[in-house]
Design a protein around this motif. Structure first.
Motif, PDB file in Angstrom:
ATOM      1  N   ILE A 165       0.872  -0.968  -0.079  1.00  0.00           N
ATOM      2  CA  ILE A 165      -0.075  -0.070  -0.205  1.00  0.00           C
ATOM      3  C   ILE A 165       1.095   1.156   0.387  1.00  0.00           C
ATOM      4  N   LEU A 166       0.950   2.221  -1.139  1.00  0.00           N
ATOM      5  CA  LEU A 166       1.431   3.502  -1.107  1.00  0.00           C
ATOM      6  C   LEU A 166       0.668   4.680  -1.271  1.00  0.00           C
ATOM      7  N   LYS A 167       0.407   5.210  -0.237  1.00  0.00           N
ATOM      8  CA  LYS A 167      -0.381   6.791   0.071  1.00  0.00           C
ATOM      9  C   LYS A 167      -0.044   7.570  -0.210  1.00  0.00           C
ATOM     10  N   LEU A 168      -0.007   8.382  -1.167  1.00  0.00           N
ATOM     11  CA  LEU A 168       0.990   9.594  -1.118  1.00  0.00           C
ATOM     12  C   LEU A 168      -0.009  11.113  -1.971  1.00  0.00           C
ATOM     13  N   SER A 169      -1.348  11.145  -1.570  1.00  0.00           N
ATOM     14  CA  SER A 169      -2.076  11.910  -2.242  1.00  0.00           C
ATOM     15  C   SER A 169      -2.483  13.120  -1.323  1.00  0.00           C
ATOM     16  N   TYR A 170      -2.811  14.241  -1.985  1.00  0.00           N
ATOM     17  CA  TYR A 170      -2.518  15.553  -1.256  1.00  0.00           C
ATOM     18  C   TYR A 170      -1.565  15.754  -1.123  1.00  0.00           C
ATOM     19  N   ASN A 171      -0.696  15.613  -1.845  1.00  0.00           N
ATOM     20  CA  ASN A 171       1.042  16.521  -1.474  1.00  0.00           C
ATOM     21  C   ASN A 171       1.430  17.048  -3.250  1.00  0.00           C
ATOM     22  N   HIS A 172       2.395  17.436  -2.871  1.00  0.00           N
ATOM     23  CA  HIS A 172       3.132  18.762  -4.053  1.00  0.00           C
ATOM     24  C   HIS A 172       4.230  17.500  -4.559  1.00  0.00           C
ATOM     25  N   PHE A 173       3.910  17.003  -5.040  1.00  0.00           N
ATOM     26  CA  PHE A 173       4.845  15.882  -5.508  1.00  0.00           C
ATOM     27  C   PHE A 173       4.653  15.974  -7.555  1.00  0.00           C
ATOM     28  N   SER A 174       6.128  16.096  -8.018  1.00  0.00           N
ATOM     29  CA  SER A 174       5.819  16.704  -9.263  1.00  0.00           C
ATOM     30  C   SER A 174       6.944  15.575 -10.073  1.00  0.00           C
ATOM     31  N   GLY A 175       6.326  15.702 -11.589  1.00  0.00           N
ATOM     32  CA  GLY A 175       7.330  15.167 -12.541  1.00  0.00           C
ATOM     33  C   GLY A 175       6.623  14.053 -12.624  1.00  0.00           C
ATOM     34  N   ALA A 176       8.066  12.430 -13.244  1.00  0.00           N
ATOM     35  CA  ALA A 176       6.811  11.716 -13.820  1.00  0.00           C
ATOM     36  C   ALA A 176       6.549  10.469 -12.547  1.00  0.00           C
ATOM     37  N   ILE A 177       5.828   9.604 -13.277  1.00  0.00           N
ATOM     38  CA  ILE A 177       5.530   8.096 -12.072  1.00  0.00           C
ATOM     39  C   ILE A 177       6.575   7.226 -12.629  1.00  0.00           C
ATOM     40  N   PRO A 178       7.936   7.123 -11.572  1.00  0.00           N
ATOM     41  CA  PRO A 178       8.628   5.856 -12.704  1.00  0.00           C
ATOM     42  C   PRO A 178       7.917   4.399 -12.900  1.00  0.00           C
ATOM     43  N   SER A 179       8.103   3.820 -13.818  1.00  0.00           N
ATOM     44  CA  SER A 179       7.524   2.653 -14.659  1.00  0.00           C
ATOM     45  C   SER A 179       7.707   1.306 -13.810  1.00  0.00           C
ATOM     46  N   SER A 180       9.058   1.114 -12.913  1.00  0.00           N
ATOM     47  CA  SER A 180       9.402   0.516 -12.245  1.00  0.00           C
ATOM     48  C   SER A 180       8.318  -0.065 -11.103  1.00  0.00           C
ATOM     49  N   LEU A 181       7.311   0.912 -10.718  1.00  0.00           N
ATOM     50  CA  LEU A 181       6.716   0.836 -10.126  1.00  0.00           C
ATOM     51  C   LEU A 181       5.354  -0.044 -10.179  1.00  0.00           C
ATOM     52  N   LEU A 182       5.058   0.007 -11.512  1.00  0.00           N
ATOM     53  CA  LEU A 182       4.218  -0.852 -12.056  1.00  0.00           C
ATOM     54  C   LEU A 182       4.320  -2.438 -11.900  1.00  0.00           C
ATOM     55  N   THR A 183       5.485  -2.424 -11.387  1.00  0.00           N
ATOM     56  CA  THR A 183       6.064  -4.422 -11.579  1.00  0.00           C
ATOM     57  C   THR A 183       6.265  -4.159 -10.216  1.00  0.00           C
ATOM     58  N   MET A 184       6.443  -3.375  -8.930  1.00  0.00           N
ATOM     59  CA  MET A 184       6.236  -4.381  -7.497  1.00  0.00           C
ATOM     60  C   MET A 184       5.586  -5.404  -7.506  1.00  0.00           C
ATOM     61  N   PRO A 185       6.066  -6.071  -7.044  1.00  0.00           N
ATOM     62  CA  PRO A 185       5.510  -7.332  -6.486  1.00  0.00           C
ATOM     63  C   PRO A 185       4.613  -7.297  -5.634  1.00  0.00           C
ATOM     64  N   PHE A 186       4.023  -7.117  -4.913  1.00  0.00           N
ATOM     65  CA  PHE A 186       3.313  -6.783  -3.978  1.00  0.00           C
ATOM     66  C   PHE A 186       2.560  -5.822  -3.888  1.00  0.00           C
ATOM     67  N   LEU A 187       2.608  -4.749  -4.685  1.00  0.00           N
ATOM     68  CA  LEU A 187       1.485  -3.403  -4.707  1.00  0.00           C
ATOM     69  C   LEU A 187       0.637  -3.803  -4.955  1.00  0.00           C
ATOM     70  N   SER A 188      -0.751  -3.192  -4.133  1.00  0.00           N
ATOM     71  CA  SER A 188      -1.789  -3.157  -4.358  1.00  0.00           C
ATOM     72  C   SER A 188      -3.233  -2.353  -3.931  1.00  0.00           C
ATOM     73  N   ILE A 189      -2.446  -1.459  -3.801  1.00  0.00           N
ATOM     74  CA  ILE A 189      -2.667  -0.121  -3.863  1.00  0.00           C
ATOM     75  C   ILE A 189      -2.032   1.310  -3.962  1.00  0.00           C
TER      76      ILE A 189
END
Length: 806
Positions: A165-189
């Motif tokens: 579970i990774l929750k980063l909502s309601y902040n000011h992060f910028s730039g692109a989402i790293p593509s490796s995020l989509l292949t993290m083996p257990f990331l469901s949320i």
């Protein structure tokens, strides 16, 4: 044994409660000491010590602290780099959410806690970038940094391979989402809602398939290519893409490959019109579809194919015509929201909902005409306000035994209020029938065990008296009966309702005294809005009239907000509405009012035949923001105690028989934006200062003895006259009389009682006779939603001040 004794000894020193906190029994003394040092680094005066230690768990074998969860709102201060917290190296669970850390940045010391499995830092006020030391947290499965002020590029989490579970909502992060995020083996949320992320995501060539089931990407700055990437994430079940800001319309067919999709939110996007017809290919597994503010002009026939659909939200679009009958035949449909469109009718007329399984139905703010249909049998919430429905309220409503909220306000309904509504008293919480053409008497809707909290039948043609059965609705908070033809004496008996917050009786035929000889102070302790204007109430008010009110101090929620009633639940929020005479303008308060039940109070006694002096005890109501006593026959001086009401924004004492000077203390009321004392018998110079200089001349006209700005001309007092000393003596007499009354009211202070009696005996000449008040015109209100919020800044300008009642 020695460890246990040491732990208990430390607990007795640092905890305010003598109750043993079970979780600390297994803790080593050095661990408890480190924990106590951490607590002492902050202001924890708002923290219950027992609650603090209740959030601690230690390993039964080693005695080290493994879990720390701070109570919400407990800590205030800076989390330093050398904090004792970062010495608790064995922590596996750390939750500091909802505490106010004023640290300039997110400390790198969190990286020392490399055994953490859960880290929650939401709503903690952290700023700047996420430090690179977070890459040390290789055991993390849950990371929540949401609702902060964090900046910089995407946090360094790609190496945290155990994240689920990774929750980063309601902040000011910028730039692109790293593509490796989509292949993290257990990331469901993955929750990235409301940041400044941009670009697109490329699905990497990898044998590891994404396991994402929940993905929230709304309110960012992504490009259209992101939709193609999302279409390849075939494990997705919940997808939120609201406010994507994509330059072209979204084709719903792009989601056809997401066969497991259960929820899809496309709010505030443009949709390709052709993809909304019944031939489009959209996942048939959808149970929840949100198309709020998508600019739709036709009803989406694509819904006909979604036999598993439970919730549809088409609110705030521009859809016209009829609501098709087939919608109500969807077998699992539970919640329908078509609020704020331009629908004209329901296909199927009065029998439209006959076989529907809908439980939550919002038809409000449309153009529906004709008789109101029989509600669905399992209905819980029925909202249809601001339409043009006609005819009687269907008697079938009384057979809906699950009905909790009934809002048919602002329609053209006629006939009586069904007496059979008492049949649903065990479930009914809200009855709002405001602004219709209902007639007859107010029926008995309350019997023992009734749950009713809101009763609003204002702006109808109801007659007769108030039923005493209202006392059986012991949960009543909001009672609005204004603008009817009710004829009765003032309902003093309503004081038995323990939680009554709002009572409006304006513009009826109520009559008789507002204070009884044996009544004493007005006994409505929790009342926050008291509106009895434009009736025939008579008599005088005793000096201690307002002593019993609890509106003597400000009490605010943590978020400074509260709703009129506790109607929030996972499926709906109901918000009450009230209209007030505020700053000289008659208006209906919707979203312009917040916090009024918690922080503020308003009183309007205008347009009656009240006489005698204004009670000095009015000064006890420190939370009062609006006071209107105009169009009565009050005599005597303006109470000096008004200067104690530091939150006061609007004061209307016009068209009475008040005499003496305007108290200079009113100039110290920093929020006072509107004041009218016109048409009295006041004299002397108008106090100068920002509270008075911005008022219109009409606020002071009709007082022959008044002079000074904003009136024309200046004040001139002949040398032979000495009115100032005489006025000061009178003011001193008032202050002494007021203090004596207040002191005398409290039990055990006999001296205060005697002094009050002696001084009051010299003030008999302050009472006068009364004449009938002039009535003033009222502006018809416009219906708004109401979430109660700080004060009404948009009405503080000079133009609003000019709009006084005529």
């Amino acid at each position: 044994m020695k460890t246990i004794i040491s732990a208990l000894l430390l607990l007795s020193i640092f905890a305010s409660s003598s109750t043993l906190v079970v979780g600390l029994v297994s803790c080593r003394p050095d661990q408890i000491q480190a924990l106590t040092h951490f607590k002492n680094e902050f202001d924890s005066s708002d923290c219950n010590q027992t609650d603090y230690f209740n959030g601690v768990q230690c390993d039964n074998l080693t005695g080290v602290i493994t879990k720390l969860q701070l109570p919400s709102g407990c800590f205030h201060g800076t989390l330093k780099l050398n904090s004792s917290l970062f010495g608790l190296h064995h922590l596996r669970y750390l939750n500091l959410s909802y505490n106010n850390f004023t640290s300039p940045s997110l400390p790198s010391g969190f990286g020392n806690l490399n055994k953490l499995e859960v880290l929650s830092l939401s709503y903690t006020g952290f700023t700047c970038q996420v430090p690179s030391s977070f890459t040390n947290l290789s055991q993390l499965s849950i990371l929540d940094l949401s609702h902060n002020e964090l900046t910089g590029s995407f946090p360094p989490v790609q190496n945290l391979t155990k994240l689920s579970i990774l929750k980063l909502s309601y902040n000011h992060f910028s730039g692109a989402i790293p593509s490796s995020l989509l292949t993290m083996p257990f990331l469901s949320i993955l929750d990235l809602y409301q940041n400044n992320l941009a670009g697109s995501i490329e699905v990497p060539n990898s044998s590891t398939l994404s396991r994402l089931e929940f993905m929230y990407l709304g309110l960012n700055h992504f490009e259209g290519q992101i939709l193609e990437t999302i279409s390849k994430l075939t494990t997705l079940k919940y997808l939120s893409l609201s406010f994507l800001n994509i330059s072209y319309p979204i084709d719903l067919n792009i989601f056809s490959s997401l066969k497991s999709l259960v929820m899809l939110d496309l709010s505030d996007n443009n949709l390709l019109e052709s993809s909304l017809d019944s031939h489009s290919n959209i996942p048939l597994s959808l149970e929840d579809l949100v198309l709020l503010r998508c600019g739709l002009i036709e009803f989406p026939n694509i819904l006909k194919n979604l036999q598993k659909l439970e919730h549809i939200d088409l609110s705030n679009n521009k859809i016209t015509g009829k609501v098709p009958k087939w919608l109500w035949n969807l077998p699992l449909l539970r919640k329908v929201n078509i609020f704020n469109n331009s629908f004209a009718s329901l296909e199927g007329s009065e029998e439209a909902f006959e076989n529907s399984s809908v439980r939550y139905l919002d038809l409000a703010f449309n153009s529906f005409k004709g008789p109101f249909p029989k509600p669905p049998l399992p209905i819980i919430l029925l909202s249809a306000w601001n339409n043009s429905f006609t005819g009687n309220i269907p008697l079938a409503t009384c057979n809906r035994t699950s009905l909790t909220v009934l809002d048919l306000s602002y329609n053209n309904l006629t006939g009586p209020i069904p007496r059979c509504l008492s049949n649903v008293q065990e479930s009914l919480v809200v009855v709002n029938l405001r602004k219709n053409n209902l007639e007859g008497s107010l029926p008995d809707m309350c019997y023992e065990g009734a749950l009713l909290r809101t009763l609003d039948v204002g702006y109808n043609q109801l007659t007769g008296k108030l039923p005493k059965s209202l006392l059986n609705c012991s949960s009543l908070k909001f009672v609005s009966l204004d603008h009817n033809r009710l004829g009765d004496t003032f309902p003093f008996w309503l004081k038995a309702l323990p939680d009554l917050r709002v009572l409006t009786l304006r513009s009826n035929k109520f009559y008789g005294p507002m204070s009884l000889p044996d009544q004493g102070p007005l006994a409505f302790p929790k009342l926050r809005i008291f509106e009895i204007s434009d009736n025939n109430f008579t008599g005088s008010l005793p000096p201690n009239y307002f002593v019993n009110w609890e509106a003597t101090s400000l009490q605010r929620n943590e978020d400074w907000r509260i709703y009129m009633g506790d109607y929030n639940n996972p499926y709906y929020v109901y918000e009450d509405t009230i209209d007030l005479q505020y700053k000289g303008i008659f208006m209906e308060q919707g979203k312009l009012l917040r916090s009024i039940l918690t922080s503020y109070a308003t009183i309007d006694f205008s347009g009656n035949k009240l006489e005698g002096q204004i009670p000095e005890s009015i000064g006890l109501l420190k939370a009062l923001i609006a006071l209107n006593l105009s169009n009565n026959a009050f005599t005597g001086h303006i109470p000096l105690s008004l200067a104690n009401i530091t939150e006061l924004e609007s004061l209307d004492l016009s068209r009475n028989q008040l005499s003496g000077n305007i108290p200079k203390g009113l100039g110290s009321l920093s929020f006072l934006a509107y004041i009218s004392v016109a048409h009295n018998q006041l004299k002397g110079e108008i106090p100068q200062g920002p509270q008075f200089s911005g008022q219109a001349e009409s606020s002071f006209e009709g007082n022959v003895g008044l002079c000074g700005l904003p009136l024309q001309g200046s004040c001139f007092v002949p040398p032979t006259q000495q009115p100032k000393e005489e006025d000061e003596e009178e003011e001193e007499d008032q202050v002494l009389s007021w203090k004596a009354v207040v002191i005398g009211y409290w039990p055990g202070l006999l001296f205060g009682l005697v002094l009050a009696h002696v001084i009051a005996s010299y003030k008999l000449e302050w009472f006068g006779k009364i004449v009938g008040p002039d009535k003033y015109k009222q502006v018809d209100p416009v219906r708004l939603f109401m979430t109660l919020d700080s004060r009404w800044d948009s009405f503080n300008n000079k133009n609003n001040v000019e709009q006084t009642k005529k």
